[in-house]
Each structure stands twice: as structure tokens, then as C-alpha cells.
Design a protein around this motif. Structure first.
Motif, PDB file in Angstrom:
ATOM      1  N   ARG A 107       0.830  -1.196   0.000  1.00  0.00           N
ATOM      2  CA  ARG A 107       0.000   0.000   0.000  1.00  0.00           C
ATOM      3  C   ARG A 107       0.867   1.250   0.000  1.00  0.00           C
ATOM      4  O   ARG A 107       2.071   1.182   0.281  1.00  0.00           O
ATOM      5  CB  ARG A 107      -0.948   0.008   1.197  1.00  0.00           C
ATOM      6  CG  ARG A 107      -0.294   0.170   2.550  1.00  0.00           C
ATOM      7  CD  ARG A 107      -1.319  -0.055   3.661  1.00  0.00           C
ATOM      8  NE  ARG A 107      -0.849   0.361   4.985  1.00  0.00           N
ATOM      9  CZ  ARG A 107      -0.066  -0.353   5.776  1.00  0.00           C
ATOM     10  NH1 ARG A 107       0.360  -1.531   5.374  1.00  0.00           N
ATOM     11  NH2 ARG A 107       0.300   0.115   6.963  1.00  0.00           N
ATOM     12  N   THR A 108       0.248   2.379  -0.303  1.00  0.00           N
ATOM     13  CA  THR A 108       0.961   3.644  -0.368  1.00  0.00           C
ATOM     14  C   THR A 108       0.152   4.739   0.296  1.00  0.00           C
ATOM     15  O   THR A 108      -1.081   4.750   0.203  1.00  0.00           O
ATOM     16  CB  THR A 108       1.279   4.035  -1.828  1.00  0.00           C
ATOM     17  OG1 THR A 108       1.826   5.360  -1.859  1.00  0.00           O
ATOM     18  CG2 THR A 108       0.036   3.994  -2.706  1.00  0.00           C
TER      19      THR A 108
ATOM     20  N   PRO B 257      10.477   6.995   2.522  1.00  0.00           N
ATOM     21  CA  PRO B 257       9.589   8.097   2.917  1.00  0.00           C
ATOM     22  C   PRO B 257       9.334   9.129   1.822  1.00  0.00           C
ATOM     23  O   PRO B 257       8.279   9.767   1.817  1.00  0.00           O
ATOM     24  CB  PRO B 257      10.333   8.735   4.101  1.00  0.00           C
ATOM     25  CG  PRO B 257      11.235   7.661   4.602  1.00  0.00           C
ATOM     26  CD  PRO B 257      11.635   6.860   3.419  1.00  0.00           C
ATOM     27  N   LEU B 258      10.277   9.289   0.902  1.00  0.00           N
ATOM     28  CA  LEU B 258      10.133  10.315  -0.134  1.00  0.00           C
ATOM     29  C   LEU B 258       9.499   9.782  -1.417  1.00  0.00           C
ATOM     30  O   LEU B 258       9.292  10.541  -2.355  1.00  0.00           O
ATOM     31  CB  LEU B 258      11.502  10.927  -0.452  1.00  0.00           C
ATOM     32  CG  LEU B 258      12.223  11.590   0.734  1.00  0.00           C
ATOM     33  CD1 LEU B 258      13.553  12.182   0.272  1.00  0.00           C
ATOM     34  CD2 LEU B 258      11.348  12.660   1.377  1.00  0.00           C
ATOM     35  N   ARG B 259       9.183   8.503  -1.436  1.00  0.00           N
ATOM     36  CA  ARG B 259       8.618   7.913  -2.652  1.00  0.00           C
ATOM     37  C   ARG B 259       7.141   8.274  -2.758  1.00  0.00           C
ATOM     38  O   ARG B 259       6.359   8.045  -1.839  1.00  0.00           O
ATOM     39  CB  ARG B 259       8.758   6.394  -2.622  1.00  0.00           C
ATOM     40  CG  ARG B 259       8.512   5.716  -3.970  1.00  0.00           C
ATOM     41  CD  ARG B 259       9.699   5.913  -4.893  1.00  0.00           C
ATOM     42  NE  ARG B 259       9.512   5.253  -6.177  1.00  0.00           N
ATOM     43  CZ  ARG B 259      10.475   5.090  -7.071  1.00  0.00           C
ATOM     44  NH1 ARG B 259      11.701   5.536  -6.813  1.00  0.00           N
ATOM     45  NH2 ARG B 259      10.250   4.491  -8.214  1.00  0.00           N
ATOM     46  N   VAL B 260       6.748   8.844  -3.874  1.00  0.00           N
ATOM     47  CA  VAL B 260       5.359   9.227  -4.120  1.00  0.00           C
ATOM     48  C   VAL B 260       4.765   8.239  -5.126  1.00  0.00           C
ATOM     49  O   VAL B 260       5.209   8.162  -6.269  1.00  0.00           O
ATOM     50  CB  VAL B 260       5.247  10.663  -4.658  1.00  0.00           C
ATOM     51  CG1 VAL B 260       3.793  11.010  -4.977  1.00  0.00           C
ATOM     52  CG2 VAL B 260       5.829  11.650  -3.655  1.00  0.00           C
ATOM     53  N   VAL B 261       3.762   7.492  -4.674  1.00  0.00           N
ATOM     54  CA  VAL B 261       3.139   6.473  -5.525  1.00  0.00           C
ATOM     55  C   VAL B 261       1.626   6.558  -5.345  1.00  0.00           C
ATOM     56  O   VAL B 261       1.124   6.436  -4.234  1.00  0.00           O
ATOM     57  CB  VAL B 261       3.608   5.047  -5.144  1.00  0.00           C
ATOM     58  CG1 VAL B 261       3.032   4.020  -6.119  1.00  0.00           C
ATOM     59  CG2 VAL B 261       5.127   4.964  -5.101  1.00  0.00           C
ATOM     60  N   GLY B 262       0.896   6.768  -6.435  1.00  0.00           N
ATOM     61  CA  GLY B 262      -0.555   6.803  -6.376  1.00  0.00           C
ATOM     62  C   GLY B 262      -1.155   5.424  -6.586  1.00  0.00           C
ATOM     63  O   GLY B 262      -0.446   4.417  -6.689  1.00  0.00           O
TER      64      GLY B 262
ATOM     65  N   VAL C 197      11.561  -8.222   2.973  1.00  0.00           N
ATOM     66  CA  VAL C 197      11.069  -6.960   2.426  1.00  0.00           C
ATOM     67  C   VAL C 197      12.243  -5.994   2.347  1.00  0.00           C
ATOM     68  O   VAL C 197      12.725  -5.477   3.371  1.00  0.00           O
ATOM     69  CB  VAL C 197       9.950  -6.375   3.313  1.00  0.00           C
ATOM     70  CG1 VAL C 197       9.464  -5.053   2.723  1.00  0.00           C
ATOM     71  CG2 VAL C 197       8.806  -7.364   3.425  1.00  0.00           C
ATOM     72  N   ARG C 198      12.732  -5.761   1.132  1.00  0.00           N
ATOM     73  CA  ARG C 198      13.835  -4.847   0.908  1.00  0.00           C
ATOM     74  C   ARG C 198      13.552  -4.000  -0.333  1.00  0.00           C
ATOM     75  O   ARG C 198      14.138  -4.204  -1.394  1.00  0.00           O
ATOM     76  CB  ARG C 198      15.146  -5.616   0.714  1.00  0.00           C
ATOM     77  CG  ARG C 198      15.640  -6.317   1.973  1.00  0.00           C
ATOM     78  CD  ARG C 198      16.889  -7.136   1.678  1.00  0.00           C
ATOM     79  NE  ARG C 198      17.373  -7.834   2.859  1.00  0.00           N
ATOM     80  CZ  ARG C 198      18.298  -8.799   2.837  1.00  0.00           C
ATOM     81  NH1 ARG C 198      18.798  -9.179   1.670  1.00  0.00           N
ATOM     82  NH2 ARG C 198      18.677  -9.372   3.962  1.00  0.00           N
ATOM     83  N   PRO C 199      12.639  -3.051  -0.239  1.00  0.00           N
ATOM     84  CA  PRO C 199      12.323  -2.218  -1.400  1.00  0.00           C
ATOM     85  C   PRO C 199      13.546  -1.436  -1.869  1.00  0.00           C
ATOM     86  O   PRO C 199      14.334  -0.961  -1.045  1.00  0.00           O
ATOM     87  CB  PRO C 199      11.236  -1.272  -0.885  1.00  0.00           C
ATOM     88  CG  PRO C 199      10.703  -1.925   0.357  1.00  0.00           C
ATOM     89  CD  PRO C 199      11.851  -2.675   0.944  1.00  0.00           C
ATOM     90  N   ASN C 200      13.682  -1.316  -3.155  1.00  0.00           N
ATOM     91  CA  ASN C 200      14.704  -0.443  -3.745  1.00  0.00           C
ATOM     92  C   ASN C 200      14.068   0.921  -3.948  1.00  0.00           C
ATOM     93  O   ASN C 200      13.254   1.113  -4.854  1.00  0.00           O
ATOM     94  CB  ASN C 200      15.189  -1.029  -5.066  1.00  0.00           C
ATOM     95  CG  ASN C 200      16.269  -0.178  -5.711  1.00  0.00           C
ATOM     96  OD1 ASN C 200      16.496   0.966  -5.314  1.00  0.00           O
ATOM     97  ND2 ASN C 200      16.931  -0.714  -6.711  1.00  0.00           N
TER      98      ASN C 200
END
Length: 272
Positions: free
Chosen positions: A208-209, A237-242, A265-268
Motif C-alpha cells: 500500500r501507499t 519516505p520520499l517515494r510518491v506512488v498513487g 522486504v527490501r524495497p529499492n
């Protein structure tokens, strides 16, 4: 008047609800999979050639109102990583009864398994597609046919966006059954969420975002009972995803990719 009413319904479904893929449910053909990049697999290519040959086929499950081409970007990423990938379009553009869509989906899963010879498939489901998939798993015996379930921006516990449609004086979701079922407190969601959220031996992951404009509150995109619930901004924290960005965003895809190989869980945060 009929044309105007039709335009209203389609517009509501497209702009005010959970926009995703919809449409036909033709029998699948085995897709051509792009070969993984040469060399040792890294974060961008988690499967070796041998592993790709034995990995579960992946079905990308679309959501409410849209066209299948909206899911080609994530399908292309999966194919490039070596997965046999299919896109499932909800019948009737996903406007109708979710359990009915789930029954049609059950037939599609059986077709994919038959065409590929796979015992189980993995599901990557966006928006309403996550509810269709969960109903299939929980109420239609789908857990025996699925290894992993990954949802992207699915209103697992409903969304105020659907409730707002009624608040605006457009009646009960302008007559759109799926919208009615996605309202917070609906009978459909009460049944789906009664008891265990994660039945069977399926590995459940939700993504989720905070910027999801169609699933409100965004916490309603998570499930209980042992699922891995990932909030993108908790790691980036700075990733903007709709809402629609969840099927286009590189960071979101790295979460999906990790879930499909049972990885941590290791998001790039810099993925494109």
C-alpha cells in the motif's frame, strides 16, 4: 437520457472508484517469456534460467473499470524476470458482483494451470482484483491452486471513496454493484473478512501507499492473520506512488518481486 446515464456510470467507475483492468476472460495461451539478463542474478533479476523454468506462472489480476494494457508494464517486468505471465481482465469491466467475478476467475486459474502444466500459480492483484482473488481463495477453495498472493492497493476492508459516492447524492454507488460491495461496512466485506484473513498455506503480501487516492484510509489495504503488509513509505519516505502507480512504480515492483521469491522486504527506493 440512457446515454447520459451510461456515461455517468462509466465516468464514476473510471475516475471515482478503483480504476484497473477489466473485460474479457478468454482461455489463456502460454506467453513467451523474455530470457533473464546474462550473468548471475541480482536484485533486478532474481531468477536463474533453471529457476524460471520451474517458477509458478504469475497471473496479474486487474481491478475495476479499465483496459488490460494498463497492466502490460508490470507484466513486462515479470516476463523480463523470467516468469510466465498472464493478465486477467475482470468480466463486465469489474462493475458487477465480486463473488461472480471470483467464480469466473476460478475457471481462468484452472485454464492457466492446464495450459502450463503448473500445479500452482502466483497472483499479483491490483485494487478490486485483490478482493476477487481473496474471495476465490477463501470461499471457492482456491488455496490449493495458489502459492503466493500479492495485492496492490486493494481495499481489503473497504474505502471511503465508495461511501462518498452515496454521500454525493448519487444513490448507492450509482447502482454499481462492485462499488457497493467495496463500501466500508458492506455485507460482502463483512463476510470476506470474517474469520481468518489468510487461509491455507498461501503466502500473503499486501502493498500500500500513503498517496493512494482511491483507498481511504490507506490502512484498509492491509490484512490480518500473518500476512506481510508493506507500506512503501515506511521504507522509502520520499517515494510518491498513487493508486495506479502501484502497477507502474519501480519500488513497488521490487516488493512484488521479493514476495514472489519468498524474500525479505527490501524495497529499492531508487528503482525506476
Amino acid at each position: 437520457m440512457l446515454l447520459r446515464k451510461t456515461v455517468l456510470v462509466v465516468s464514476l467507475a473510471t475516475a471515482a472508484l478503483l480504476v484497473s483492468a477489466g473485460g474479457a476472460t478468454a482461455a489463456p495461451a502460454t506467453p513467451a517469456s523474455a530470457a533473464p539478463a546474462a550473468g548471475a542474478p541480482d536484485a533486478a533479476s532474481p531468477l536463474t534460467t533453471a529457476a524460471a523454468a520451474t517458477a509458478n506462472p504469475v497471473i496479474v489480476v486487474g481491478g475495476l473499470s479499465g483496459v488490460a494494457v494498463a497492466y502490460e508494464p508490470i507484466a513486462a517486468r515479470l516476463r523480463a524476470d523470467g516468469y510466465r505471465t498472464f493478465i486477467y481482465q475482470l468480466p463486465g469491466l469489474g462493475l458487477g458482483d465480486i463473488p461472480a467475478s471470483a467464480r469466473a476467475f476460478a475457471n481462468y486459474v484452472a485454464q492457466v494451470r492446464a495450459s502450463t502444466g503448473a500445479a500452482t500459480v502466483d497472483l499479483v492483484a491490483h485494487s478490486e482484483g485483490g478482493l476477487v482473488s481473496r474471495y476465490y481463495l477463501k470461499r471457492l477453495g482456491g488455496t490449493a491452486s495458489v502459492g503466493r498472493y500479492v495485492s496492490l492497493g486493494t481495499p481489503q476492508y473497504g474505502t471511503y471513496v465508495a461511501n462518498i459516492v452515496a454521500f454525493l447524492g448519487l444513490g448507492s454507488c450509482a447502482g454499481i454493484v462492485a462499488c457497493q460491495q467495496m463500501t466500508i461496512g458492506s455485507a460482502f466485506l463483512a463476510d470476506l473478512n470474517a474469520g481468518d484473513d489468510t487461509p491455507g498455506s498461501v503466502r500473503y503480501t499486501t502493498v500500500r501507499t500513503l498517496q493512494d487516492e482511491l483507498v481511504r484510509p490507506t490502512g484498509n489495504a492491509a490484512v490480518n492473520d500473518g500476512a506481510t503488509n508493506v507500506l512503501i513509505q515506511a521504507y522509502c519516505p520520499l517515494r510518491v506512488v498513487g493508486h495506479l502507480g502501484l502497477v507502474l512504480d519501480g519500488t513497488a515492483y521490487t516488493i512484488v518481486r521479493g514476495a514472489l521469491v519468498d524474500g525479505p522486504v527490501r524495497p529499492n527506493c531508487l528503482a525506476v
